[in-house]
Design an enzyme around this catalytic site. Structure first.
Site, PDB file in Angstrom:
ATOM      1  N   SER A 172     -27.611 -28.174 -28.311  1.00  0.00           N
ATOM      2  CA  SER A 172     -26.381 -27.472 -27.937  1.00  0.00           C
ATOM      3  C   SER A 172     -26.480 -25.822 -28.189  1.00  0.00           C
ATOM      4  CB  SER A 172     -25.070 -27.994 -28.370  1.00  0.00           C
ATOM      5  OG  SER A 172     -23.886 -27.551 -27.637  1.00  0.00           O
ATOM      6  N   ASP A 268     -25.016 -32.894 -17.711  1.00  0.00           N
ATOM      7  CA  ASP A 268     -24.536 -32.528 -19.251  1.00  0.00           C
ATOM      8  C   ASP A 268     -23.123 -32.523 -19.231  1.00  0.00           C
ATOM      9  OD1 ASP A 268     -23.606 -30.453 -21.585  1.00  0.00           O
ATOM     10  OD2 ASP A 268     -26.019 -30.775 -21.776  1.00  0.00           O
ATOM     11  N   HIS A 335     -25.054 -35.287 -23.962  1.00  0.00           N
ATOM     12  CA  HIS A 335     -25.502 -33.962 -24.314  1.00  0.00           C
ATOM     13  C   HIS A 335     -26.051 -34.131 -25.426  1.00  0.00           C
ATOM     14  CE1 HIS A 335     -24.586 -29.872 -24.839  1.00  0.00           C
ATOM     15  NE2 HIS A 335     -23.978 -30.115 -26.123  1.00  0.00           N
TER      16      HIS A 335
END
Length: 397
Positions: A172, A268, A335
Site C-alpha cells: 500500500s 484493488d 489489497h
C-alpha cells in the site's frame, strides 16, 4: 458436507493457527535518529523489527515498508499522531512475521532464511516528508524522508552494507514508497549487490472518481504540500511534472533504473473505496454495499469497475516493455497480497498461469524466470480471495 457455519468456523480456526504460528519479533527503536530530527509525527523515534538471516540467506536482505495511507491536513495528522501510524509509543513491542516475512521454508521458500526487516510507518507521507520547522501549537513533525535515511543507515551498520541480495518491498503506502525510494535504496548498497524492488498494492491510479472529480489528485497534492515532499520525490519525475503527480507510479516507475516487480489487484479494494468511489463522491452511500463485497455490486457498478480495470492496465502497460520488470496483476477484489499467508503462499493461494505470487516473485528475484502476467476480467479467476468488509471497516485515509 459442511454447512456454512461449520465452514466459517474452519476458516476462522485456520487463520487463527496461521497467526499464532507467526514468528514474534521484538521492536527496535532508532534512538540516535531523534538528534537528527528523524522522527515520527509526534517526535518519537522511528522503529523497525528485524529477524536475522542464516545459512545461505545470511547476506541477503528483505526490507518490508509498512503501509497505512497518508495524512493530508493538520487535523488528520494530529489524529494520526496518537496512533501507531504516527507514534512509536503506540506500536506493539512484538510483531508477528508471516507470509513474505515468514521464517518457515514451507511458507516462504525463497526468503525464509534472509535477514527480514519490517520498517514501521509513522510519518504519513510514504517516507518522503521533510519540513524543518515544527509548529509548537501542534508539535507535528513532518520528517518521513529523514526517517527513511536513519533506518537505512542503521541497517547498513548492522550488516546490510555486505548484502549480496537486497529487496525493498512494501504494501500500500509502503508499496508506493518502495517505488519512490527504489533507486536511492540501490545507491546505498555496493555496486555488486543484486538489488530489486517489489511494490505490493502500491500502484495508485490517477483517475476521476464516480462524480467526475479528481479526488485522489487533490488529496496527493495536499500530502506533498503539507509534508514538504517535493524535494524527496524522484527527480526524473519532478523535473517534468508537478510534484503531486509524482505520487502516482504511472509517472514514476518507467524511469526507475532498478528492477521492479508490480504486484497489484486490478480491482484493488482500497482504490475502489477511496479513489474510484470515495465518500465525498458518494454522499448517498450507493456504493457502500458494493464496496463491502464485490458480489453485491450492481451491473452498472461492475461496468464502472471494469472500466477502472482497463484504465489501470493501460497505466501499467504504459510503463513500456522491460526485460527486468516483473508483473502479477490478478483480478481479485483485495489489497496487499504479500502480507497474508493465504494470498502469498498457501494451498489455495491466488494463481496466474499456474503460479502463486510467492513463486512469481521468487523466480524474478533469483532470475529463474521473468513473470509478466495480467489476469482475465472478474469474475474469471476462481482462485481469488475476494475481501469482504464490514461497515465498521474504515478506509485508511
Amino acid at each position: 458436507m459442511f454447512n456454512f457455519k461449520q465452514w466459517l468456523v474452519l476458516v476462522v480456526c485456520s487463520l487463527a493457527i496461521l497467526k499464532a504460528e507467526g514468528l514474534l519479533v521484538n521492536i527496535t527503536f532508532v534512538r540516535n535518529a531523534v538528534a537528527k530530527g528523524a522522527v515520527c509525527l509526534d517526535g518519537s523515534p522511528p522503529a523497525y523489527h528485524i529477524d536475522r538471516g542464516s545459512g545461505t540467506g545470511i547476506n541477503s536482505w528483505l526490507i518490508q515498508l509498512e503501509g497505512g495511507g497518508w495524512c493530508h491536513n493538520v487535523t488528520n495528522c494530529i489524529s494520526r499522531m496518537h496512533t501507531k501510524l504516527g507514534s512509536s509509543k503506540k506500536m506493539v513491542e512484538n510483531l508477528a512475521f508471516s507470509a513474505i516475512l515468514s521464517n518457515k521454508e514451507q511458507r516462504n521458500p525463497d526468503f525464509y532464511n534472509w535477514n527480514r526487516v519490517k520498517v514501521r510507518y509513522c510519518d504519513g507521507s510514504s517516507f518522503t516528508g521533510d519540513v524543518k520547522t515544527v509548529n509548537p501549537a501542534t508539535n507535528l513533525h513532518f520528517r518521513g524522508a529523514r526517517v527513511w535515511l536513519a533506518v537505512m543507515q542503521e541497517l547498513l551498520a548492522k550488516g546490510m552494507r555486505n548484502a549480496e541480495n537486497a529487496v525493498l518491498s512494501g504494501c500500500s503506502a509502503g508499496g508506493l514508497a518502495s517505488l519512490m525510494h527504489c533507486d536511492s535504496f540501490r545507491a546505498l548498497l555496493p555496486m555488486g549487490t543484486n538489488v530489486k524492488c517489489l511494490s505490493d498494492a502500491g500502484f495508485f491510479l490517477n483517475t476521476r472518481d464516480v462524480s467526475g472529480a479528481q479526488y485522489i489528485k487533490s488529496y496527493f497534492n495536499d500530502v506533498v504540500t503539507l509534508h514538504g515532499s517535493a524535494k524527496n520525490l524522484p527527480r526524473s519525475c519532478t523535473s517534468r511534472l508537478n510534484p503531486a503527480m509524482c505520487f502516482f507510479p504511472q509517472y514514476v516507475a518507467r524511469q526507475i533504473r532498478t528492477p521492479v516487480f508490480v504486484l497489484n489487484a486490478a480491482y484493488d479494494s482500497w482504490q475502489i473505496k477511496n479513489i474510484l468511489a470515495p465518500r465525498a463522491a458518494d454522499p448517498e452511500g450507493k456504493w457502500q454495499s458494493c464496496q463491502l463485497d464485490i458480489k453485491n455490486c450492481q451491473r452498472s457498478q461492475l461496468k464502472v469497475m471494469q472500466d477502472f480495470r482497463l484504465e489501470f492496465l493501460s497505466a501499467v502497460i504504459g510503463l513500456g516493455r522491460s526485460a527486468s520488470r516483473g508483473m502479477f496483476i490478478d483480478s481479485c477484489y483485495t489489497h496487499c497480497q504479500t502480507e497474508t499467508q493465504t494470498s502469498w503462499f498457501w494451498q489455495d493461494s491466488p494463481i496466474l498461469n499456474r503460479t502463486t505470487i510467492a513463486k512469481a516473485v521468487g523466480d524474478w528475484v533469483y532470475d529463474r524466470n521473468l513473470f509478466q502476467k495480467i489476469d482475465c476480467p472478474y469474475p474469471c479467476n476462481p482462485t481469488c480471495h475476494h475481501r469482504v468488509f464490514t461497515p465498521q471497516d474504515a478506509p485508511p485515509i
